[in-house]
Design an enzyme around this catalytic site. Structure first.
Site, PDB file in Angstrom:
ATOM      1  N   CYS A  51     -23.335  22.613  -2.641  1.00 18.28           N
ATOM      2  CA  CYS A  51     -22.700  23.060  -2.880  1.00 18.28           C
ATOM      3  C   CYS A  51     -21.651  24.217  -3.209  1.00 18.28           C
ATOM      4  O   CYS A  51     -20.984  24.781  -3.120  1.00 18.28           O
ATOM      5  CB  CYS A  51     -22.190  22.268  -4.379  1.00 18.28           C
ATOM      6  SG  CYS A  51     -22.348  20.352  -4.467  1.00 18.28           S
ATOM      7  N   ARG A 128     -18.453  14.660  -1.823  1.00 19.19           N
ATOM      8  CA  ARG A 128     -18.486  15.431  -1.351  1.00 19.19           C
ATOM      9  C   ARG A 128     -16.507  15.358  -0.424  1.00 19.19           C
ATOM     10  O   ARG A 128     -16.560  14.879   0.681  1.00 19.19           O
ATOM     11  CB  ARG A 128     -19.018  16.673  -0.178  1.00 19.19           C
ATOM     12  CG  ARG A 128     -20.237  17.226  -0.483  1.00 19.19           C
ATOM     13  CD  ARG A 128     -20.702  17.904   0.282  1.00 19.19           C
ATOM     14  NE  ARG A 128     -22.168  17.935  -0.069  1.00 19.19           N
ATOM     15  CZ  ARG A 128     -22.562  18.746  -1.230  1.00 19.19           C
ATOM     16  NH1 ARG A 128     -21.927  18.995  -1.728  1.00 19.19           N
ATOM     17  NH2 ARG A 128     -23.971  18.322  -1.384  1.00 19.19           N
TER      18      ARG A 128
END
Length: 217
Positions: A51, A128
């Protein structure tokens, strides 16, 4: 049974789910972005390595997006204070400033509305997911990635450019299209139109077959 009851979650070319949520830049709603393109993207958690690379990628591309009339907003199921601490850590360790807001979605309301929670991956973290919303609030594209593979910010940028260009020129884009390449002319809808195209494609149009023709823009 209606189509709406059969298909759950966000749908392409339909209004994007509304949201009104706390962020690192204060309260934000979908309506705040009326008249602009918006990229809403989720990540599993703050202070995680994949991330972090993605947020750095979006931050470095933010000026290019802004020049196209595109705003960015991130999301994870973490608190505002966690988001602030993570953004400050990225600034300290990588010298990259996160200038876009990050939604704090502790109650998972936004994540559930957008189908970011995938039980096959996790019941408590957003995968995601990336959503491209146009200036009218219509969802134009969505892309889901697994937990362990980072997305390509360059590809998301290319996709927005392609969508904007297709809207402007009323055309379609071939595989991996980038600016400067030829675009696809919409195919004929009748036999007569197909015959007409084969007889006279029009200036600047290259015809491979009745259903496949390209032009420069």
């Amino acid at each position: 049974m209606t189509e709406e009851t059969i298909i759950a979650g966000p749908q392409l070319n339909r209004p994007a789910p509304a949201f009104d949520a706390p962020t690192t830049h204060g309260q934000k709603s979908l309506g705040d972005y009326k008249g602009k393109w918006l990229i809403l993207f989720s990540h599993p958690a703050d202070f995680t390595p994949v991330c972090t690379t993605e947020f750095i990628g979006f931050a470095r591309k933010q000026d290019e997006f802004k020049a196209m009339g595109v705003e960015l907003i991130g999301l994870s199921i973490d608190s505002v204070h966690s988001h602030i601490a993570w953004a400050r850590n990225i600034k300290e360790k990588w010298n990259v400033e996160i200038k876009f807001p990050i939604i704090a979605d502790l109650n998972m309301k936004v994540a559930n509305a957008y189908g970011m929670i995938q039980p096959g991956a996790s019941d408590t973290a957003a995968v995601r997911a990336t959503f491209i919303i146009d200036p009218e609030g219509v969802l134009r594209a969505m892309v889901y990635y697994p937990m362990n593979a980072g997305r390509s910010v360059d590809e998301i940028h290319r996709l927005v450019v392609a969508l904007q260009t297709a809207d402007e020129h009323k055309c379609a884009m071939p595989e991996n299209w980038v600016p400067g390449e030829r675009v696809i002319v919409p195919p004929p809808a009748t036999d007569a139109a197909a015959d007409a195209r084969m007889a006279d494609a029009g200036e600047g149009v290259e015809v491979t077959d009745w259903y496949f023709a390209t032009r420069a823009i």
